[in-house]
Scaffold this motif. Structure first.
Motif, PDB file in Angstrom:
ATOM      1  N   ALA A 261       0.934  -1.139   0.302  1.00 15.00           N
ATOM      2  CA  ALA A 261      -0.109  -0.002  -0.150  1.00 15.00           C
ATOM      3  C   ALA A 261       0.650   1.450   0.019  1.00 15.00           C
ATOM      4  N   MET A 262       1.699   1.386   0.902  1.00 17.60           N
ATOM      5  CA  MET A 262       2.988   2.582   0.518  1.00 17.60           C
ATOM      6  C   MET A 262       3.437   2.571  -0.015  1.00 17.60           C
ATOM      7  N   LEU A 263       3.580   1.840  -1.411  1.00 23.34           N
ATOM      8  CA  LEU A 263       4.440   1.126  -2.165  1.00 23.34           C
ATOM      9  C   LEU A 263       3.555   2.388  -2.967  1.00 23.34           C
ATOM     10  N   LEU A 264       2.459   1.966  -3.570  1.00 21.31           N
ATOM     11  CA  LEU A 264       1.321   1.792  -4.374  1.00 21.31           C
ATOM     12  C   LEU A 264       1.351   3.588  -4.201  1.00 21.31           C
ATOM     13  N   MET A 265       1.446   4.108  -2.516  1.00 23.61           N
ATOM     14  CA  MET A 265       0.564   5.392  -3.032  1.00 23.61           C
ATOM     15  C   MET A 265       2.207   6.156  -3.662  1.00 23.61           C
ATOM     16  N   LEU A 266       3.377   5.797  -3.322  1.00 25.41           N
ATOM     17  CA  LEU A 266       4.492   6.566  -4.112  1.00 25.41           C
ATOM     18  C   LEU A 266       5.047   6.813  -4.952  1.00 25.41           C
ATOM     19  N   THR A 267       4.171   5.294  -5.633  1.00 28.11           N
ATOM     20  CA  THR A 267       4.706   5.112  -7.138  1.00 28.11           C
ATOM     21  C   THR A 267       3.735   5.818  -8.169  1.00 28.11           C
ATOM     22  N   SER A 268       2.431   5.807  -7.712  1.00 23.67           N
ATOM     23  CA  SER A 268       1.750   6.265  -8.286  1.00 23.67           C
ATOM     24  C   SER A 268       2.490   7.997  -9.444  1.00 23.67           C
ATOM     25  N   THR A 269       2.546   8.433  -8.346  1.00 25.52           N
ATOM     26  CA  THR A 269       3.224   9.657  -8.932  1.00 25.52           C
ATOM     27  C   THR A 269       4.456   9.984  -9.228  1.00 25.52           C
ATOM     28  N   LEU A 270       5.355   8.693  -9.790  1.00 27.45           N
ATOM     29  CA  LEU A 270       6.534   9.267  -9.954  1.00 27.45           C
ATOM     30  C   LEU A 270       6.899   8.415 -11.149  1.00 27.45           C
ATOM     31  N   THR A 271       7.403   8.732 -11.818  1.00 25.23           N
ATOM     32  CA  THR A 271       8.399   8.033 -13.426  1.00 25.23           C
ATOM     33  C   THR A 271       9.088   6.720 -12.451  1.00 25.23           C
ATOM     34  N   LEU A 272       9.339   5.957 -12.341  1.00 22.18           N
ATOM     35  CA  LEU A 272      10.210   4.788 -12.001  1.00 22.18           C
ATOM     36  C   LEU A 272       9.867   4.006 -12.895  1.00 22.18           C
ATOM     37  N   PRO A 273      11.199   2.911 -13.044  1.00 19.55           N
ATOM     38  CA  PRO A 273      10.547   2.335 -14.063  1.00 19.55           C
ATOM     39  C   PRO A 273      10.311   0.637 -13.613  1.00 19.55           C
ATOM     40  N   ASN A 274       9.579   0.138 -14.351  1.00 16.01           N
ATOM     41  CA  ASN A 274       9.309  -0.739 -14.003  1.00 16.01           C
ATOM     42  C   ASN A 274       8.475  -1.121 -12.742  1.00 16.01           C
ATOM     43  N   SER A 275       7.736   0.277 -12.248  1.00 17.31           N
ATOM     44  CA  SER A 275       6.960   0.335 -10.872  1.00 17.31           C
ATOM     45  C   SER A 275       5.824  -0.972 -10.642  1.00 17.31           C
ATOM     46  N   LEU A 276       5.519  -1.523 -11.887  1.00 17.65           N
ATOM     47  CA  LEU A 276       4.425  -2.816 -11.167  1.00 17.65           C
ATOM     48  C   LEU A 276       5.368  -3.612 -11.151  1.00 17.65           C
ATOM     49  N   GLU A 277       6.532  -3.796 -11.287  1.00 18.39           N
ATOM     50  CA  GLU A 277       7.258  -5.239 -10.942  1.00 18.39           C
ATOM     51  C   GLU A 277       7.386  -4.834  -9.312  1.00 18.39           C
ATOM     52  N   VAL A 278       8.335  -3.576  -8.995  1.00 23.27           N
ATOM     53  CA  VAL A 278       7.876  -3.001  -8.006  1.00 23.27           C
ATOM     54  C   VAL A 278       6.776  -3.363  -7.060  1.00 23.27           C
ATOM     55  N   LEU A 279       5.827  -3.283  -6.837  1.00 25.97           N
ATOM     56  CA  LEU A 279       4.361  -3.216  -6.392  1.00 25.97           C
ATOM     57  C   LEU A 279       4.182  -4.773  -6.450  1.00 25.97           C
ATOM     58  N   ASP A 280       5.313  -5.942  -7.048  1.00 26.37           N
ATOM     59  CA  ASP A 280       4.959  -7.344  -6.388  1.00 26.37           C
ATOM     60  C   ASP A 280       5.621  -7.288  -5.684  1.00 26.37           C
ATOM     61  N   MET A 281       6.990  -6.810  -5.071  1.00 25.06           N
ATOM     62  CA  MET A 281       8.053  -7.439  -4.126  1.00 25.06           C
ATOM     63  C   MET A 281       7.584  -7.785  -3.285  1.00 25.06           C
ATOM     64  N   PRO A 282       6.328  -7.028  -2.874  1.00 22.75           N
ATOM     65  CA  PRO A 282       6.468  -7.141  -1.861  1.00 22.75           C
ATOM     66  C   PRO A 282       6.311  -8.849  -1.155  1.00 22.75           C
ATOM     67  N   LEU A 283       4.745  -9.380  -2.351  1.00 20.95           N
ATOM     68  CA  LEU A 283       4.245 -10.401  -2.545  1.00 20.95           C
ATOM     69  C   LEU A 283       5.648 -11.575  -2.326  1.00 20.95           C
ATOM     70  N   PHE A 284       6.642 -10.969  -3.838  1.00 13.40           N
ATOM     71  CA  PHE A 284       7.562 -12.329  -3.571  1.00 13.40           C
ATOM     72  C   PHE A 284       8.815 -12.375  -2.623  1.00 13.40           C
ATOM     73  N   HIS A 285       8.628 -11.490  -2.075  1.00 10.33           N
ATOM     74  CA  HIS A 285       9.766 -11.457  -0.843  1.00 10.33           C
ATOM     75  C   HIS A 285       9.449 -11.703   0.222  1.00 10.33           C
ATOM     76  N   GLU A 286       7.613 -11.009   1.260  1.00 12.51           N
ATOM     77  CA  GLU A 286       7.491 -12.098   2.366  1.00 12.51           C
ATOM     78  C   GLU A 286       7.344 -13.657   1.734  1.00 12.51           C
ATOM     79  N   ALA A 287       6.936 -14.271   0.504  1.00 12.32           N
ATOM     80  CA  ALA A 287       7.349 -15.262  -0.033  1.00 12.32           C
ATOM     81  C   ALA A 287       8.414 -16.360   0.845  1.00 12.32           C
TER      82      ALA A 287
END
Length: 219
Positions: A54-80
């Protein structure tokens, strides 16, 4: 153990994979235990992962971050990766290098085992690559993921039981959080990360977070 995936029963394999992910709702983040929290005060992998996402979504929604969708996936894989170990090395608790190696081995074995169950090669490749990136903390996206995870820990501690902040806490903030935000290379991402960090600490230090949540609970 044997791989979950069976070319003759791909749906069954996926159901087994999803069942393993369900475990994140029950596995607590065991790294808190040697610190200052009791068992009932611990958050689960799913709770922390959701907060981080949720925090990543708020931050990346207004940024020109490369591969922002992949960044949003990170919590899922990291916690796994912490599914069978609970993330034992959080905060400043684990100093033993041999224990850290054991923890890393548990995490990598967990990820490899889960990846085996994915019957689609491209998905399996993405799963492993995303986990590796989130674990290495070299890209701006991975640093941002690590940063908001550490800020989520600060918020959790403040809400569950406001700690008595010590020099060790202040050192952790400077070296593990503030310095991490400053290490992000893209100027707009760095600025957003620093502003978000400053705002989070301002709310915590002012006691505003606790007052607002308790007032909400009383309504």
């Amino acid at each position: 153990g044997p791989p979950f995936y069976n070319e003759q029963e791909p749906e069954r394999a996926l159901m087994q994979l999803f069942n393993h992910f369900q475990g994140t709702k029950r596995m607590v983040r065991t790294g808190w235990i040697p610190g200052r929290y009791q068992q009932h005060e611990l958050d689960t992998l799913a709770e922390h992962g959701y907060m981080t996402a949720a925090m990543l979504l708020m931050l990346t929604s207004t940024l020109t971050l490369p591969n922002s969708l992949e960044v949003l996936d990170m919590p899922l894989f990291h916690e796994a990766g912490k599914l069978y170990g609970g993330g034992m090395s959080v905060l400043f608790n684990v100093r033993d290098e041999s224990l850290k190696k054991d923890i890393d081995l548990i995490r990598q074995t967990t990820i490899d085992h889960l990846a085996e169950s994915i019957g689609y090669p491209e998905t399996r490749k993405y799963f492993l690559a995303n986990y590796q990136e989130s674990n290495e903390h070299k890209t701006d996206g991975a640093k941002l993921h690590l940063l908001v995870g550490r800020l989520a820990d600060q918020i959790h501690g403040e809400l569950i039981r406001r700690p008595t902040y010590t020099d060790r806490d202040r050192e952790h903030r400077e070296k593990a959080i503030i310095a991490l935000a400053a290490s992000i290379s893209a100027a707009d991402v760095q600025k957003a990360a620093q502003q978000f960090t400053e705002a989070t600490f301002s709310v915590i230090e002012g006691g505003k977070l606790r007052r607002s949540i308790f007032r909400l609970l009383e309504e």
